[in-house]
Design an enzyme around this catalytic site. Sequence first.
Site, PDB file in Angstrom:
ATOM      1  N   TYR A  15       0.832  -1.200   0.000  1.00 45.53           N
ATOM      2  CA  TYR A  15       0.000   0.000   0.000  1.00 45.53           C
ATOM      3  C   TYR A  15       0.870   1.254   0.000  1.00 45.53           C
ATOM      4  CZ  TYR A  15      -4.328   2.604   0.748  1.00 45.53           C
ATOM      5  OH  TYR A  15      -5.406   3.446   0.605  1.00 45.53           O
ATOM      6  N   LYS A  28      -3.500   8.348   3.581  1.00 45.57           N
ATOM      7  CA  LYS A  28      -4.832   8.060   4.108  1.00 45.57           C
ATOM      8  C   LYS A  28      -4.895   8.287   5.616  1.00 45.57           C
ATOM      9  CE  LYS A  28      -7.056   6.658   0.351  1.00 45.57           C
ATOM     10  NZ  LYS A  28      -8.259   7.354  -0.175  1.00 45.57           N
TER      11      LYS A  28
END
Length: 277
Positions: free
Chosen positions: A178, A185
Site C-alpha cells: 500500500y 490516508k
Amino acid sequence: MTDTNPTEAFFRDLETKVKGPTGALEGKKALVIGIANDQSIAYGCALAFRALGASVAMTYLNEKSKPYTQALANHLAVDPALYLPCDVRIPGQLEAVFAALEKNWGQLDIALHSIAFAPRDDLHGRVTDCSRDGFLMAMDVSCHSFIRMAKLAEPLMKEGGSLFTMSYYGAEKVVDRYNLMGPVKAALEAAARYLAAELGAKGIRVHPISPGPIRTRAATGIDRFDELMEIAATRAPSRMLVSIEDVGMATAFLASDYAKLITGETIHIDGGYHVVG
C-alpha cells in the site's frame, strides 16, 4: 390499538421509509465526487443516495473520462447543470462545482469525496524513497482536496449535513504494497476527525469510510492488488469481500437523520477484517 412503545414506533417508521416509495434521504441534496465508472465505490454510494430519495449531483474528471460516466449520470437522473468536470489539480474547478450547486440548489446535505492519486513510481516504491513532489501531489489530491471540499460545503449545509471521504485499513496498519497511500490516508482520517470537531456545532457530520478491498480502477494501480483481495476474503470474519452496494447503503444510512449523532468515526465496511488484520 395505540402504540405506546417509542422504540417499536421508531423502527416501524424506519422500515416504512426504507421500503416505501420515499426514503430516509427524501428531499436531500447529495454531491458525489469521484465516480470513474460503474465499478466505482462512489457510484455505489450515489445509487444508494438516489434509492433512498436524494437528488444527486456528480462530477467527472475530464473530457476523456466523460463517456464512461455520462450514462451513469443519466441513470442517476442528474440535472445536466450539475454534471460537471472536476479535477482538483486545476485551479477553480472544485469552486465552480460548488457555485453551480449554490445556483441550482441553494443548499447541500451530503458531499462525498472519493478521489486519490499518487504518481506511479512513488506508489510502487518504498515510502522511504518517495519523492517530495510525489508526496505533495498525493497529499494535495487525496487529502487536502477533502478539506477544500468541506470549506466549500460548509455555507451550503445550512441545516447540517454529512461529509464523507474514502480511506482504507492501510491508514491504520502497515499493509504490504500500500506504500505511500498509507501515510496519506492516515492524514486524511486525522483531517476528518478535526473537521468533525470544528463543524459539529453546525450539525455537519464527517466520516472517513474504510471499505475492504474492492476492484475499482484506482485500486488496480496498487501493486499485486489481487493478493490483497485474496487475503481479505480469507481472513475477514465474514469470509466475504464487500461490494460497492454494501458501502453505498452503509454510507447512505450515515447520511440520514437516523445517524445524526454519529460523527468523526472511521467506519469500517470490510466484513470485520480490521479486527483481525
